[in-house]
Each structure stands twice: as structure tokens, then as C-alpha cells.
Design a protein around this motif. Structure first.
Motif, PDB file in Angstrom:
ATOM      1  N   ALA A   1     -27.531  11.152  10.357  1.00 40.95           N
ATOM      2  CA  ALA A   1     -28.298  11.934  10.667  1.00 40.95           C
ATOM      3  C   ALA A   1     -30.044  10.998  10.569  1.00 40.95           C
ATOM      4  O   ALA A   1     -30.096  10.582   9.976  1.00 40.95           O
ATOM      5  N   TYR A   2     -30.869  11.603  11.686  1.00 41.92           N
ATOM      6  CA  TYR A   2     -32.285  11.021  11.502  1.00 41.92           C
ATOM      7  C   TYR A   2     -33.615  13.183  11.016  1.00 41.92           C
ATOM      8  O   TYR A   2     -32.681  14.144  11.606  1.00 41.92           O
TER       9      TYR A   2
ATOM     10  N   GLN B   1     -31.243   7.585   8.889  1.00 40.18           N
ATOM     11  CA  GLN B   1     -29.734   7.186   7.212  1.00 40.18           C
ATOM     12  C   GLN B   1     -30.197   8.434   6.500  1.00 40.18           C
ATOM     13  O   GLN B   1     -29.472   7.946   5.578  1.00 40.18           O
ATOM     14  N   LEU B   2     -29.784   9.879   7.475  1.00 43.98           N
ATOM     15  CA  LEU B   2     -30.371  10.798   6.315  1.00 43.98           C
ATOM     16  C   LEU B   2     -28.384  11.260   6.206  1.00 43.98           C
ATOM     17  O   LEU B   2     -27.638  11.413   7.053  1.00 43.98           O
ATOM     18  N   THR B   3     -28.397  12.063   5.083  1.00 45.30           N
ATOM     19  CA  THR B   3     -26.290  12.642   5.213  1.00 45.30           C
ATOM     20  C   THR B   3     -26.675  14.076   3.987  1.00 45.30           C
ATOM     21  O   THR B   3     -27.710  14.153   2.884  1.00 45.30           O
TER      22      THR B   3
ATOM     23  N   ARG C   1     -37.807  17.802  11.328  1.00 41.02           N
ATOM     24  CA  ARG C   1     -36.917  19.085  12.114  1.00 41.02           C
ATOM     25  C   ARG C   1     -35.713  17.815  11.743  1.00 41.02           C
ATOM     26  O   ARG C   1     -36.001  16.476  12.065  1.00 41.02           O
ATOM     27  N   VAL C   2     -34.529  18.298  12.084  1.00 40.86           N
ATOM     28  CA  VAL C   2     -33.345  17.277  11.660  1.00 40.86           C
ATOM     29  C   VAL C   2     -32.436  16.819  13.127  1.00 40.86           C
ATOM     30  O   VAL C   2     -32.358  18.088  14.363  1.00 40.86           O
ATOM     31  N   TYR C   3     -32.073  15.701  13.235  1.00 39.64           N
ATOM     32  CA  TYR C   3     -31.739  15.441  14.886  1.00 39.64           C
ATOM     33  C   TYR C   3     -30.292  14.673  14.244  1.00 39.64           C
ATOM     34  O   TYR C   3     -29.871  13.936  13.167  1.00 39.64           O
ATOM     35  N   ASN C   4     -28.962  14.686  15.124  1.00 41.17           N
ATOM     36  CA  ASN C   4     -27.819  14.288  14.620  1.00 41.17           C
ATOM     37  C   ASN C   4     -28.018  12.958  15.403  1.00 41.17           C
ATOM     38  O   ASN C   4     -28.391  12.705  15.778  1.00 41.17           O
TER      39      ASN C   4
ATOM     40  N   LEU D   1     -30.896  19.936  15.420  1.00 37.72           N
ATOM     41  CA  LEU D   1     -30.152  20.027  14.917  1.00 37.72           C
ATOM     42  C   LEU D   1     -30.985  21.364  14.190  1.00 37.72           C
ATOM     43  O   LEU D   1     -31.958  21.331  13.541  1.00 37.72           O
ATOM     44  N   GLY D   2     -29.921  22.779  13.912  1.00 35.21           N
ATOM     45  CA  GLY D   2     -30.942  23.527  12.961  1.00 35.21           C
ATOM     46  C   GLY D   2     -31.988  24.606  13.970  1.00 35.21           C
ATOM     47  O   GLY D   2     -32.527  24.492  14.981  1.00 35.21           O
TER      48      GLY D   2
END
Length: 222
Positions: free
Chosen positions: A181-182, A115-117, A141-144, A150-151
């Protein structure tokens, strides 16, 4: 925005006997220089000791610093902390739990910050604390919300017992603007233990908000 952040540490002894406690602050003096300051104190059974602006009141460091505090005790303790700043309308900040090696990530485990924004209204920082006696590499690493990467992943090298923070992880990884995102956290070095958190903060440089942060502790997936 030039805010001065303070940390208040609370140490509660409900163990049934007095505790001999050693506090070690691994801190940065400026962008690169790392120093260590150690203080020893006793806490009677049933007593809560608090240290507001702990860098100054506990460790005697009056210049700007940031880092992590390692607490060793002869008895079990309850340790908590609040990092906060004071604005025109009062104080705001974020709770930090005291954690042990059992709460940390090891190599082969996956940590999740959910639950990141990162958009016009919110930004997210990711903090990493090395709880080991040696240098460790950690990958973030960031995911949708659908699970798509992502990235690009960001890899940090953290010295023993040190703390680092990836500011605005969506920008740092090139993840773009996301409302939901997470992130995953992986320890790449054998024999290392690392704890992580996300700080979802109200406001950005382009669109100022309250700057209040919500702490999201890492969830370890076995």
C-alpha cells in the motif's frame, strides 16, 4: 514492548570555516506538555561532532522525552541521526536524514510514502515534522496498490517545529490489513512546511518480530 529508544545525532562541518551552531529541542514531557531547550556550540572545519543519546548528552534532559531538533548554523552542515534501541541480540533502529525547508511539503503539493505494509507481520508508523513557525494541519490517507482509497483520512494539527507520529497508520485510518500500500500526505494550511516519513516495522503486538524499522522518506510530487 517497553523498549527505551535513544537518538544519536551527527553534525559534520566541511564548509571550510568554523560554524556557530544552535540546537533547539522541541520536546514532549509526557503526553501533552511541550518544552523547548536550546544549546549553542561551535564546530571546527572538518570535524564531525556526535551526540549519543542526544536528549541527555546534548540537552541534559534525563526524563523520557520525544520531539524534533531544529539546527541553525552560520555555515553549511551535514546532519544525520539514528534512533535505536538495544535488545538481547544487539541494537536495531532507523536512520533519519537532516532535512531543510526545501525537502518539505507545502500546501498544494502531494507527498507520497510508498511500499507500506500493515498485516500480521509488519506495522507502519507515519511521522510528521512541522518545519514552520506556526501551527499546521496535515492530512494522511492510505491507498491500496491499485490506487483505491482505504478507510478514512486522518488529519493532525501540529504546533510550530513540533513532531507527531501516527502509530500503526493502517489501524488509525481503518485501512485494514494490506501487504502492499501507500499513503499520501497533504498540508492543509497555507504558509506551512511539513516533512514526513514512514517507518515499516517488523512485528506486531499479536505476532512479535524483530521490531526493526525501515525508514521511507516522503517523496514530494510537484
Amino acid at each position: 514492548g517497553g523498549a527505551l529508544w535513544l537518538s544519536k545525532i551527527g553534525v559534520l562541518n566541511r564548509s571550510g570555516a568554523s560554524a556557530d551552531v544552535t540546537y533547539t529541542y522541541y520536546w514532549k514531557n509526557g503526553p501533552t506538555t511541550v518544552k523547548t531547550t536550546t544549546v549553542r556550540k561551535s564546530i571546527f572545519n572538518g570535524r564531525l561532532e556526535t551526540f549519543d543519546d542526544a536528549a541527555v548528552s546534548l540537552f541534559g534532559i534525563t526524563n523520557k522525552s520525544s520531539g524534533s531538533v531544529l539546527i541553525n548554523s552560520t555555515r553549511p552542515l551535514v546532519v544525520t541521526a539514528r534512533t535505536y534501541t538495544v535488545g538481547e541480540d544487539g541494537s536495531y533502529g532507523s536512520f533519519m536524514p537532516g532535512v531543510t525547508a526545501a525537502d518539505a511539503l507545502s500546501r498544494g503539493e502531494l507527498g507520497v510514502l510508498s511500499q507500506l505494509t500493515g498485516n500480521n507481520d509488519f506495522r507502519t508508523n507515519v511521522g510528521l515534522v512541522n518545519m514552520s513557525n506556526k501551527s499546521c494541519q496535515v492530512r494522511v490517507r492510505v491507498y491500496n496498490a491499485s490506487g483505491g482509497a482505504l478507510g478514512s483520512a486522518v488529519t493532525e494539527t501540529i504546533d510550530a517545529h513540533k513532531f507527531t507520529q501516527i502509530n500503526n497508520v493502517f489501524n488509525a485510518t481503518g485501512a485494514g490489513s494490506r501487504s502492499n500500500a501507500y499513503a499520501t500526505v497533504e498540508v492543509l494550511t497555507s504558509g506551512c512546511e511539513v516533512w514526513a516519513y514512514g517507518a515499516v516495522i517488523d512485528g506486531t503486538q499479536a505476532f512479535p518480530g524483530t521490531d526493526d524499522a525501515t525508514t521511507i522518506p516522503v517523496t514530494v510530487i510537484e
